[in-house]
Design a protein around this motif. Sequence first.
Motif, PDB file in Angstrom:
ATOM      1  N   GLN A 119       0.835  -1.197   0.000  1.00 55.96           N
ATOM      2  CA  GLN A 119       0.000   0.000   0.000  1.00 55.96           C
ATOM      3  C   GLN A 119       0.879   1.261   0.000  1.00 55.96           C
ATOM      4  O   GLN A 119       0.613   2.225  -0.716  1.00 55.96           O
ATOM      5  N   ILE A 122       2.488   1.767  -3.441  1.00 60.23           N
ATOM      6  CA  ILE A 122       1.599   2.301  -4.469  1.00 60.23           C
ATOM      7  C   ILE A 122       1.371   3.791  -4.258  1.00 60.23           C
ATOM      8  O   ILE A 122       1.208   4.549  -5.197  1.00 60.23           O
ATOM      9  N   SER A 123       1.390   4.211  -2.996  1.00 60.31           N
ATOM     10  CA  SER A 123       1.015   5.591  -2.700  1.00 60.31           C
ATOM     11  C   SER A 123       2.188   6.576  -2.735  1.00 60.31           C
ATOM     12  O   SER A 123       1.971   7.777  -2.797  1.00 60.31           O
ATOM     13  N   VAL A 124       3.396   6.081  -2.658  1.00 64.06           N
ATOM     14  CA  VAL A 124       4.523   7.010  -2.548  1.00 64.06           C
ATOM     15  C   VAL A 124       4.794   7.657  -3.917  1.00 64.06           C
ATOM     16  O   VAL A 124       4.784   6.980  -4.934  1.00 64.06           O
ATOM     17  N   PRO A 125       4.948   8.982  -3.973  1.00 64.51           N
ATOM     18  CA  PRO A 125       5.272   9.607  -5.252  1.00 64.51           C
ATOM     19  C   PRO A 125       6.678   9.185  -5.683  1.00 64.51           C
ATOM     20  O   PRO A 125       7.621   9.313  -4.912  1.00 64.51           O
ATOM     21  N   VAL A 177       2.249  -2.898  -6.955  1.00 66.35           N
ATOM     22  CA  VAL A 177       1.016  -3.208  -7.682  1.00 66.35           C
ATOM     23  C   VAL A 177       0.939  -4.711  -7.933  1.00 66.35           C
ATOM     24  O   VAL A 177      -0.090  -5.344  -7.694  1.00 66.35           O
ATOM     25  N   ARG A 180       0.004  -7.230  -5.002  1.00 65.11           N
ATOM     26  CA  ARG A 180      -1.401  -7.398  -4.666  1.00 65.11           C
ATOM     27  C   ARG A 180      -2.067  -8.393  -5.604  1.00 65.11           C
ATOM     28  O   ARG A 180      -2.922  -9.167  -5.193  1.00 65.11           O
ATOM     29  N   PHE A 181      -1.670  -8.363  -6.871  1.00 66.42           N
ATOM     30  CA  PHE A 181      -2.238  -9.324  -7.816  1.00 66.42           C
ATOM     31  C   PHE A 181      -1.784 -10.734  -7.494  1.00 66.42           C
ATOM     32  O   PHE A 181      -2.571 -11.677  -7.537  1.00 66.42           O
TER      33      PHE A 181
ATOM     34  N   PHE B 283       2.219  11.886  -0.144  1.00 59.33           N
ATOM     35  CA  PHE B 283       2.203  10.469   0.195  1.00 59.33           C
ATOM     36  C   PHE B 283       1.021  10.136   1.107  1.00 59.33           C
ATOM     37  O   PHE B 283       0.267   9.188   0.856  1.00 59.33           O
ATOM     38  N   VAL B 286      -2.420  10.438  -0.733  1.00 63.53           N
ATOM     39  CA  VAL B 286      -2.630   9.344  -1.677  1.00 63.53           C
ATOM     40  C   VAL B 286      -2.881   8.045  -0.916  1.00 63.53           C
ATOM     41  O   VAL B 286      -3.787   7.269  -1.249  1.00 63.53           O
ATOM     42  N   LEU B 287      -2.108   7.818   0.134  1.00 59.22           N
ATOM     43  CA  LEU B 287      -2.266   6.603   0.936  1.00 59.22           C
ATOM     44  C   LEU B 287      -3.684   6.523   1.497  1.00 59.22           C
ATOM     45  O   LEU B 287      -4.334   5.474   1.442  1.00 59.22           O
ATOM     46  N   ASN B 290      -6.231   5.644  -1.121  1.00 60.11           N
ATOM     47  CA  ASN B 290      -6.099   4.232  -1.473  1.00 60.11           C
ATOM     48  C   ASN B 290      -6.696   3.331  -0.409  1.00 60.11           C
ATOM     49  O   ASN B 290      -7.400   2.366  -0.712  1.00 60.11           O
ATOM     50  N   LEU B 291      -6.394   3.640   0.872  1.00 62.38           N
ATOM     51  CA  LEU B 291      -6.909   2.813   1.968  1.00 62.38           C
ATOM     52  C   LEU B 291      -8.432   2.902   2.034  1.00 62.38           C
ATOM     53  O   LEU B 291      -9.110   1.894   2.229  1.00 62.38           O
ATOM     54  N   ASP B 294      -9.830   0.776  -0.684  1.00 59.83           N
ATOM     55  CA  ASP B 294      -9.785  -0.639  -0.301  1.00 59.83           C
ATOM     56  C   ASP B 294     -10.915  -0.991   0.652  1.00 59.83           C
ATOM     57  O   ASP B 294     -11.577  -2.019   0.505  1.00 59.83           O
ATOM     58  N   ARG B 297     -14.173  -1.040  -1.098  1.00 54.64           N
ATOM     59  CA  ARG B 297     -14.292  -2.213  -1.945  1.00 54.64           C
ATOM     60  C   ARG B 297     -14.704  -3.431  -1.113  1.00 54.64           C
ATOM     61  O   ARG B 297     -15.559  -4.200  -1.515  1.00 54.64           O
ATOM     62  N   ALA B 309      -7.437  -4.408  -8.105  1.00 49.47           N
ATOM     63  CA  ALA B 309      -6.338  -4.083  -7.202  1.00 49.47           C
ATOM     64  C   ALA B 309      -5.315  -3.221  -7.930  1.00 49.47           C
ATOM     65  O   ALA B 309      -4.824  -3.581  -8.988  1.00 49.47           O
ATOM     66  N   GLY B 310      -5.013  -2.093  -7.346  1.00 52.58           N
ATOM     67  CA  GLY B 310      -3.982  -1.226  -7.912  1.00 52.58           C
ATOM     68  C   GLY B 310      -4.350  -0.634  -9.248  1.00 52.58           C
ATOM     69  O   GLY B 310      -3.490  -0.196  -9.992  1.00 52.58           O
TER      70      GLY B 310
END
Lengths: 295, 313
Positions: A119, A122-125, A177, A180-181, B283, B286-287, B290-291, B294, B297, B309-310
């Motif tokens: 997580q 995915i979120s870090v720039p 990414v 997670r898949f 950061f 965005v986190l 995303n959370l 999730d 979902r 996912a993603g």
Amino acid sequence: MSVVVFALVQLVPGDPIRLALGTRFDQETYDALLARSGLDQPLVQQYLTWAGRAVTGDLGVSFRSGETVTSLIAERLPATLTLALASILVALLIAVPLGTISALRPRSLVDRVATVLSQIGISVPEFWMAIVLILVFAGTLGWLPSGGYVGLTEDPAGWAQRLLLPAVVTGVVSGSVITRFVRSSVLEALGADHVRTAQAKGLPRRQVFTWHVLRNALLPLVTVTGVQLAYLLSGVVVVEIVFSWPGLGQLALQAVQARDYPVLQGAILLFAVTFLVINLVVDLLYTAIDPRIRR
Amino acid sequence: MTGAPLPEPAASPTATDAGVRSTQRAPRPRWRETLGLLARNPTAAIAAAVLVLLVLMAVFDETVAPDGPNEISVDDRLQAPSWAHPFGTDDLGRDILSRVVLGAGVSLRVGFLAVAFALVVGALVGLLAGFYGRWVDDVLMRFMDVLFAFPAVLLAIAVLAVRGPGAGNTALAIGIVYVPVFARVTRASVLGVREEVYVRASRSVGASDWRLLTRHVLPNAAPPIIVQTSISLAFAVLAEAALSFLGLGTQPPNPSWGLMLAEGRGFIDIAWWLAFFPGMAIFLTVLCFNLLGDGLRDVLDPRQRTLMAGGGR
């Protein structure tokens, strides 16, 4: 597709010839260049000329440098390919073990840590992570150069040193990414009926895992890896800028800034084609991995 | 896909509405129940709380920020974090905390605008393509495929090159990039709902297409779209930062997180806080999106977990 590429690029405002010539020029040079570049022709005519040549691999000449677009792209291609492949390698090295372990022990501590890590990844720039890594490894520790690119044949050690940081940055993001898949597809495969049958037959765990679980989990992995590779090949513009990596993304950004239509068109067309080719390869791999699709 | 019946020619709404009113209504969106379930998921609840705080901070930015965003004070240049300036000051002596607070407004506004555009256009395209099928589907989705084949960042850069930099155009550029994503998600969801019994029943008593779409199809196809909205907000904030970082998005002296990062990059050796805090802000935002995505979902749409996912990156 090629029409859209062409139309989009033509919409970019600004006079490329004026930009190429700078502030001092006379009308004669201007007219000569205009005629040579074909920009005085009607747009439809311009498109047909461009598309006709593009089919044969001739993408025109850069307004700015006068080099052919094909050679400009060819010059940048090794750097982009290197970075993309290295990043995918890093990504898979992270994602496959981490995703599999999480799926084998769902809701365990390992799983939770892996979920949080992906997580975060995915979120870090990307550009921020790049800057922080440069600060630590190039600045404070002084272990690695802060950017640039040298060919593998010229200086193998320097090549590896310069590749490491950008590959880690883009690899961590793609890897998050993919993790997670991997997790969800392994989980799904583990719950399938044929896996229970295999376990009931008393097959060794390892054999059940490699032949019944992993093989089924491979399909979604191939798809998502393809998508990530396409994304990486289209030039991770921002990361290339931060690491002064002479790739295609940087070329495309410079082309936008200089209103260099032929280069921009060539680059975008290449990205679109890459995307289609990777999708095709993914489909072919599917049939190779999964015999059920062959019918 | 094959054999999908074309809906009967649309009758005028006035003629049909009376007839439909007596039939069963589509279930109401259970937003209360959803919120309750979401609150039981601690991660999503915390993420939602942080986001609410961020939005409040962005709305009341002038009151919250200790100093003005562009208040230059040459004596305080490049000060390390301290009690007076918790995040330090930049090369012009501007308080970084204040600029991060004010940057929240810019980043969130662009993010919300971009996703709103992508949501409205994309959902409309997906709704029509999924509901009518056949040539409508083919034409609309092929166009979406073409759009989707362009690398996201480059498409946004090209749009910005056409329209010029600035916050509004950045929102538009990011919005255009995410239209195909919403179109696909909506279409897939509509395809699943289209042939449900309640839709067919409603159609059989003569409900118009408009009524079918707004009363039955859209409400029931909504959960994946809502989840996608939260995830897209995460990527929109990230994209705004990236474009501003490249100098194409928000223009100085306006504080945008991406722009502050770009400006701070030059001082990274002597003053790490210039780039560090805006990056942290991006950061965290965005986190949280995303959370929240999730969590939504899990509550709304457990089946879609693998599919999305993603998504988008």
